[in-house]
Design an enzyme around this catalytic site. Structure first.
Site, mmCIF file in Angstrom:
data_model
loop_
_atom_site.group_PDB
_atom_site.id
_atom_site.type_symbol
_atom_site.label_atom_id
_atom_site.label_comp_id
_atom_site.label_asym_id
_atom_site.label_seq_id
_atom_site.Cartn_x
_atom_site.Cartn_y
_atom_site.Cartn_z
ATOM 1 N N SER A 110 -5.340 57.899 14.140
ATOM 2 C CA SER A 110 -4.150 57.186 13.658
ATOM 3 C C SER A 110 -3.531 57.917 12.460
ATOM 4 C CB SER A 110 -4.544 55.732 13.354
ATOM 5 O OG SER A 110 -3.428 54.946 13.105
ATOM 6 N N ASP A 160 -0.147 51.499 23.497
ATOM 7 C CA ASP A 160 -0.240 51.500 22.031
ATOM 8 C C ASP A 160 1.063 50.954 21.437
ATOM 9 O OD1 ASP A 160 -0.439 52.104 19.337
ATOM 10 O OD2 ASP A 160 -1.447 54.017 19.693
ATOM 11 N N HIS A 191 -3.947 50.630 20.527
ATOM 12 C CA HIS A 191 -4.188 51.562 19.412
ATOM 13 C C HIS A 191 -5.692 51.789 19.190
ATOM 14 C CE1 HIS A 191 -2.365 53.934 16.289
ATOM 15 N NE2 HIS A 191 -3.160 53.415 15.358
HETATM 16 C C1 MLT Z 1 0.788 56.074 10.230
HETATM 17 O O1 MLT Z 1 1.278 55.410 9.346
HETATM 18 O O2 MLT Z 1 0.278 57.188 10.081
HETATM 19 C C2 MLT Z 1 0.827 55.468 11.580
HETATM 20 O O3 MLT Z 1 1.767 54.442 11.611
HETATM 21 C C3 MLT Z 1 -0.495 55.005 12.016
HETATM 22 C C4 MLT Z 1 -1.111 54.039 11.045
HETATM 23 O O4 MLT Z 1 -0.875 52.842 11.132
HETATM 24 O O5 MLT Z 1 -1.861 54.471 10.201
#
Ligand code: MLT
Length: 214
Positions: A110, A160, A191
């Site tokens: 992520s 996702d 996700h």
């Molecule tokens: C991010 O902010 O890098 C993406 O939206 C994934 C997350 O939720 O961390």
């Protein structure tokens, strides 16, 4: 024990198999820590050294690797700064722990996958491969870097809610343009990660380590 040196709170676990020269750089998701991905790292590459920093940006107290303005909308100046900061940390850790600079493979989930992708694009010499779990396109680089032959696995969730298909497809296309050896794998998932794709990632890593691709 976590260290607070080299610019990041981090964990370093030396290789347990001294025939394995690869180091996994473990990059957690939003709200994670330097311990989150240690087990995953062990599963993906048993015996490899593990280097796992904690993101320094706090969002409501939750560690991240760079600032965002909203869900999926990134502060690009902050992303660039933090990408270079993380790449400097990796280079410092390679020297400090006596690691092979040509065999550092990122495993990011992520937010961690997004800064790993940004590191490939902005500091192409730092990583020799990457497993990007639920990544999206972090930024469009001004110059397309040379990542010829660098193995990159994109493990994406077909359902996702945080990552639009267009974003992951653009990241895959951009990485292909750099010459990277890209595998885009879709899982019937959101996700969160499924066991099946962890097994697939483990096999992908194992095959590349056996062929000394990283
Ligand atoms: C991010 O902010 O890098 C993406 O939206 C994934 C997350 O939720 O961390």
């Amino acid at each position: 024990m976590s260290e607070n040196t080299l610019g990041y709170i981090h964990r370093f676990v030396p290789a347990t198999d001294h025939t394995v020269a690869t180091t996994l750089l473990l990059l957690h998701g939003t709200g994670g820590s330097e311990t989150d991905l240690l087990q995953l790292g062990r599963t993906l590459a048993p015996g490899a050294a593990l280097l796992s920093p904690r993101g320094k940006v706090l969002e409501n107290g939750m560690p991240r690797f760079f600032r965002r303005l909203a869900e999926g909308v990134f502060d690009l100046d902050d992303l660039r700064l933090n990408t270079h900061d993380l790449a400097d940390f990796v280079e410092a850790a390679v020297a400090h722990y006596g690691l092979d600079a040509g065999r550092v493979v990122a495993v990011g989930y992520s937010n961690g996958a997004n800064i790993a992708a940004s590191t490939l694009l902005l500091r192409p010499r730092v990583l020799s491969g990457a497993v990007l779990l639920r990544a999206m396109l972090p930024l469009e680089p001004e110059i397309v870097p040379d990542l010829m032959g660098v193995p990159v696995l994109l493990a994406s969730g077909r359902h996702d809610p945080l990552v639009p298909h267009s974003s992951i497809e653009r990241l895959a296309a951009l990485l292909q343009q750099t010459g990277a050896d890209v595998t885009l794998r879709w899982q019937e998932a959101g996700h969160g990660l499924e066991q099946e794709e962890i097994v697939a990632a483990q096999q992908w890593v194992e095959r590349r380590m056996m062929n000394a691709e990283f």
